[in-house]
Design a protein around this motif. Structure first.
Motif, PDB file in Angstrom:
ATOM      1  N   GLU A 145      -1.247  -7.261  -5.516  1.00 57.30           N
ATOM      2  CA  GLU A 145      -0.832  -5.913  -5.115  1.00 57.30           C
ATOM      3  C   GLU A 145       0.658  -5.891  -4.763  1.00 57.30           C
ATOM      4  O   GLU A 145       1.376  -4.947  -5.095  1.00 57.30           O
ATOM      5  CB  GLU A 145      -1.667  -5.490  -3.899  1.00 57.30           C
ATOM      6  N   LEU A 155       2.591  -5.812  -7.879  1.00 51.54           N
ATOM      7  CA  LEU A 155       2.539  -4.469  -8.445  1.00 51.54           C
ATOM      8  C   LEU A 155       3.518  -3.541  -7.737  1.00 51.54           C
ATOM      9  O   LEU A 155       4.285  -2.809  -8.381  1.00 51.54           O
ATOM     10  CB  LEU A 155       1.126  -3.901  -8.320  1.00 51.54           C
ATOM     11  N   LEU A 156       3.489  -3.584  -6.391  1.00 53.34           N
ATOM     12  CA  LEU A 156       4.368  -2.687  -5.631  1.00 53.34           C
ATOM     13  C   LEU A 156       5.827  -2.956  -5.974  1.00 53.34           C
ATOM     14  O   LEU A 156       6.625  -2.032  -6.124  1.00 53.34           O
ATOM     15  CB  LEU A 156       4.137  -2.854  -4.114  1.00 53.34           C
ATOM     16  N   ARG A 157       6.161  -4.242  -6.141  1.00 53.44           N
ATOM     17  CA  ARG A 157       7.539  -4.563  -6.505  1.00 53.44           C
ATOM     18  C   ARG A 157       7.863  -4.011  -7.885  1.00 53.44           C
ATOM     19  O   ARG A 157       8.943  -3.480  -8.112  1.00 53.44           O
ATOM     20  CB  ARG A 157       7.762  -6.078  -6.491  1.00 53.44           C
ATOM     21  N   ALA A 158       6.897  -4.120  -8.817  1.00 53.32           N
ATOM     22  CA  ALA A 158       7.130  -3.599 -10.172  1.00 53.32           C
ATOM     23  C   ALA A 158       7.292  -2.086 -10.153  1.00 53.32           C
ATOM     24  O   ALA A 158       8.039  -1.518 -10.946  1.00 53.32           O
ATOM     25  CB  ALA A 158       5.973  -3.994 -11.090  1.00 53.32           C
ATOM     26  N   LEU A 159       6.610  -1.441  -9.212  1.00 49.78           N
ATOM     27  CA  LEU A 159       6.691   0.027  -9.127  1.00 49.78           C
ATOM     28  C   LEU A 159       7.967   0.477  -8.425  1.00 49.78           C
ATOM     29  O   LEU A 159       8.194   1.664  -8.254  1.00 49.78           O
ATOM     30  CB  LEU A 159       5.489   0.585  -8.365  1.00 49.78           C
ATOM     31  N   GLY A 160       8.768  -0.468  -7.995  1.00 49.97           N
ATOM     32  CA  GLY A 160      10.053  -0.091  -7.393  1.00 49.97           C
ATOM     33  C   GLY A 160      10.116  -0.236  -5.886  1.00 49.97           C
ATOM     34  O   GLY A 160      11.039   0.260  -5.256  1.00 49.97           O
ATOM     35  N   ALA A 161       9.112  -0.918  -5.273  1.00 53.87           N
ATOM     36  CA  ALA A 161       9.212  -1.182  -3.837  1.00 53.87           C
ATOM     37  C   ALA A 161      10.196  -2.326  -3.631  1.00 53.87           C
ATOM     38  O   ALA A 161      10.117  -3.337  -4.320  1.00 53.87           O
ATOM     39  CB  ALA A 161       7.850  -1.568  -3.272  1.00 53.87           C
ATOM     40  N   SER A 162      11.113  -2.153  -2.689  1.00 59.56           N
ATOM     41  CA  SER A 162      12.075  -3.223  -2.421  1.00 59.56           C
ATOM     42  C   SER A 162      11.427  -4.283  -1.555  1.00 59.56           C
ATOM     43  O   SER A 162      10.370  -4.053  -0.949  1.00 59.56           O
ATOM     44  CB  SER A 162      13.300  -2.652  -1.727  1.00 59.56           C
ATOM     45  N   HIS A 179       8.013 -13.777  -5.373  1.00 63.33           N
ATOM     46  CA  HIS A 179       8.687 -13.336  -6.589  1.00 63.33           C
ATOM     47  C   HIS A 179       7.768 -12.364  -7.316  1.00 63.33           C
ATOM     48  O   HIS A 179       6.588 -12.651  -7.496  1.00 63.33           O
ATOM     49  CB  HIS A 179       9.017 -14.536  -7.473  1.00 63.33           C
ATOM     50  N   PRO A 180       8.291 -11.198  -7.720  1.00 63.84           N
ATOM     51  CA  PRO A 180       7.426 -10.171  -8.312  1.00 63.84           C
ATOM     52  C   PRO A 180       6.548 -10.703  -9.436  1.00 63.84           C
ATOM     53  O   PRO A 180       5.355 -10.396  -9.488  1.00 63.84           O
ATOM     54  CB  PRO A 180       8.412  -9.134  -8.836  1.00 63.84           C
ATOM     55  N   ILE A 181       7.126 -11.495 -10.326  1.00 66.07           N
ATOM     56  CA  ILE A 181       6.352 -11.941 -11.490  1.00 66.07           C
ATOM     57  C   ILE A 181       5.248 -12.889 -11.101  1.00 66.07           C
ATOM     58  O   ILE A 181       4.099 -12.757 -11.541  1.00 66.07           O
ATOM     59  CB  ILE A 181       7.279 -12.640 -12.493  1.00 66.07           C
ATOM     60  N   LEU A 208       2.547 -10.921  -9.545  1.00 57.93           N
ATOM     61  CA  LEU A 208       1.750 -10.183 -10.531  1.00 57.93           C
ATOM     62  C   LEU A 208       0.770 -11.107 -11.241  1.00 57.93           C
ATOM     63  O   LEU A 208      -0.363 -10.740 -11.526  1.00 57.93           O
ATOM     64  CB  LEU A 208       2.684  -9.564 -11.577  1.00 57.93           C
ATOM     65  N   ARG A 209       1.219 -12.298 -11.531  1.00 50.58           N
ATOM     66  CA  ARG A 209       0.392 -13.259 -12.252  1.00 50.58           C
ATOM     67  C   ARG A 209      -0.831 -13.669 -11.445  1.00 50.58           C
ATOM     68  O   ARG A 209      -1.829 -14.115 -11.987  1.00 50.58           O
ATOM     69  CB  ARG A 209       1.234 -14.498 -12.549  1.00 50.58           C
ATOM     70  N   GLU A 237      -3.025 -12.068 -10.032  1.00 51.95           N
ATOM     71  CA  GLU A 237      -4.280 -11.316 -10.189  1.00 51.95           C
ATOM     72  C   GLU A 237      -5.003 -11.666 -11.481  1.00 51.95           C
ATOM     73  O   GLU A 237      -4.385 -11.766 -12.506  1.00 51.95           O
ATOM     74  CB  GLU A 237      -4.013  -9.810 -10.140  1.00 51.95           C
TER      75      GLU A 237
END
Lengths: 397, 234
Positions: free
Chosen positions: A303, A306-313, A389-391, A394-395, A397
């Protein structure tokens, strides 16, 4: 504030474990609140016991207890406190009234009834200095202090025990071989530290010294014009009395304010210590929240990505988890507050006379402390979340 | 719009360096529909992450709308992700405790869009993907195709210039997949730049251009219609 809403949502989705970790904080807050309330209650109780005599008063006792504890241990003469000393104090600047006190214990009898009580030999200004009021008759008559008229003023408990509801004025009582005429009855003053101060009798100080064969006073109480004068009056009296006693400070001057201050400090330390012990349970609660949040970050790694990918700092993610911990602890704090206040009320009702007092500041402080505890407990998990790290997140999940 | 010049990306796995991308160059014009194909490990996802500013190249220059993105710091990259880029994932990545509307509102929360506006824009976005009647449903109450359409609504609600999709139909049956692709095609027709990573030749065939990666470089460039009719897209 919208981030807060997200935090709340996350907590709601794990009701049971959120509630459980809240309980930890609640117990801590309740314990701290309850124990500090008892401490504060005790402090206030004892303070009111002392201040019923007023705060613009000081006491002079024989012996210098500040230094060695035993008067005259270094040799030489230790001067006694005398009526002349009391008279001399009257002339110190700022002094309003002076009460010389001698004391003895005697059986006071009237007719068939008798009762062993303390007899205080005092000067006629006693009611104003000690804040006593006369209910019936008058207090001891003014006049030559050394003459010692055979009169007495009874405390209300003693009067009731000796005379019941009868009028005692003008009647005679016997004590230590003296026949004393009752000239007045004091108004009830109640208890002082559990001791009935109404169960005693007052006689002129010279009478008491003669009755008990005394050549010294146990105390001289000095009323001065204003509380602010405490230090200057204490200095003036010390100087005058030292001079009278041949340059030796063989007596102790205690101002009421100094005594209350010392006492207040002691109580503050006790309250702090007890509160500190209770705070350990708060610490345990904080560790509970830390653990919960740490696990939550692990579970919600995907999650977070995801939030980072959606533009959360990173800082928004940080705040999100920090807010979650703070809300958790804050709610726990509210629960603890209610529980603590409830327990305090229960204690007051169950144990009569147990002084429990919760100032409003404690209530507010409890809330602030619980939220701060949450923020502190949330720092590490929130930092962990923000640093993912965002990536990689994400991985997960 | 998207200009990638000699992009390399090297990961270190254990002590071994793994070269996911090796000097790849590619341009994407505004409004294009580009499919990225290639075998597993050819660098498709890494490329998508770099385009989406989730990752940075180890070497090379990435320009987005004239801005040299490869030199920007994390704060600036976050702003770009928020304003210019939408992501759609194979596994949807919906937040389970939030309903469809709540999921679509998420990016607007981080962008600081006021609540009232968030509500109406989320409703409009869901209507745009044919999910108007399902706004209060939680993800577990929705089918895969419905979930992916919610994800698309979420990816486009900030009106980004570019939509990046990583195997958007990978978890869907063909009917649901076609529905999802229809939505994406229509958005592309309305001007959205679309970059889709896919294994599915049927999906790739709809693209204007197909870029086939091989060992971290561009292997072949085709048009969608040049792809073989079925099956061997891998």
């Amino acid at each position: 504030m919208d981030l807060l809403e997200l935090s709340l949502g996350a907590l709601r989705s794990h009701r049971l474990r959120s509630a459980l970790s809240m309980v930890g904080i609640a117990i801590g807050i309740a314990a701290v609140l309850l124990l500090t309330s008892i401490g504060e209650g005790t402090r206030r109780y004892i303070l009111t016991q002392f201040t019923q005599f007023g705060t613009n008063i000081l006491a002079v006792n024989p012996g210098k207890t500040d230094t060695l504890g035993i008067p005259g241990v270094l040799g030489g003469t230790t001067h006694k406190l005398t009526l002349e000393d009391a008279e001399a104090m009257r002339r110190v600047a700022g002094v309003d009234k002076v009460v010389a006190v001698a004391m003895g214990q005697a059986r006071v009898e009237a007719g068939q009834r008798g009762r062993s009580v303390p007899l205080f030999g005092v000067t006629p200004e006693m009611p104003e200095v000690w804040k006593f009021r006369v209910r019936q008759g008058s207090f001891l008559p003014a006049g030559d202090l050394r003459r010692g008229a055979p009169v007495t003023v009874l405390g209300p408990t003693l009067k009731r025990e000796l005379f019941g509801s009868e009028n005692a004025l003008g009647k005679f009582v016997r004590a230590a071989g003296f026949r004393l005429r009752v000239v007045g009855v004091i108004e009830p003053k109640g208890q002082m530290l559990g001791y009935d101060i109404d169960d005693c009798a007052y006689v002129p100080v010279a009478t008491a010294m003669r009755m008990f064969n005394l050549d010294e006073l146990i105390e001289i109480d000095v009323l001065f014009h204003h509380e602010r004068l405490a230090d200057s009056v204490a200095r003036g009296i010390t100087r005058r009395l030292t001079q009278r006693h041949g340059g030796r400070e063989d007596f102790t001057v205690t101002t009421q304010t100094a005594m209350l201050e010392t006492f207040g400090n002691i109580m503050d330390v006790i309250t702090l210590a007890v509160g500190g012990i209770a705070a350990i349970s708060l610490l345990v609660g904080a560790i509970g929240i830390l653990t919960l949040m740490w696990i939550a970050v692990g579970e919600r790694t995907g999650e977070i990505g995801l939030l980072r990918a959606l533009g959360a700092s990173a800082s928004q993610v940080h705040r999100l988890f920090l807010a979650e911990a703070a809300v958790l602890a804050g709610l726990g704090g509210v629960v603890g507050l209610v529980a603590g206040l409830g327990l305090a009320a229960l204690l007051r009702a169950a144990v009569a006379g147990l002084p429990v007092y919760t100032p409003l500041e404690y209530v507010l402080a409890a809330l602030v402390v619980s939220v701060c505890t949450g923020l502190l407990a949330g720092v590490l998990p929130a930092r962990r979340a923000a640093r993912l790290h965002p990536i990689e997140a994400l991985r997960a999940e | 719009m998207i200009r990638l010049e000699a992009i390399s990306r090297t990961f270190v796995v254990g002590t071994e360096p793994v070269h996911a991308l090796r000097g790849l160059s590619e341009h994407v014009r505004p409004g294009e529909y580009v499919a990225i194909m290639g075998p597993s490990g050819s660098g498709k996802s890494t490329l998508l992450h770099i385009i989406g500013c989730l990752d940075r190249p180890t070497a090379g220059v990435y320009r987005l709308d004239g801005e040299t993105v490869s030199e920007l710091d994390e704060t600036a990259l976050t702003a770009i992700r928020r304003e210019k880029i939408g992501f759609v994932f194979q596994s949807y990545h919906l937040v389970g405790r939030l309903d469809a509307a709540g999921n679509v509102e998420l990016p607007m929360v981080f962008a600081g869009v006021p609540r009232g506006e968030r509500r109406s824009r989320a409703a409009a976005a869901l209507e745009g993907v044919g999910m108007a009647g399902r706004t209060r449903h939680r993800p577990h109450q929705l089918s895969g195709g419905e979930r992916q359409r919610v994800a698309i609504a979420r990816a486009t609600v900030m009106r980004p210039a570019i939509l990046l999709a990583d195997e958007p139909t990978g978890n869907l049956d063909s009917a649901a997949g076609q529905q999802v692709m229809a939505v994406l095609r229509r958005m592309n027709a309305e001007g959205l730049t679309l970059v889709v990573v896919t294994h599915d030749p049927d999906v790739a065939r709809e693209a204007e251009r197909v870029v086939v990666l091989k060992d971290g470089r561009v292997g072949r460039r085709l048009t969608g219609s040049e792809l073989p009719a079925s099956g061997s897209g891998k």
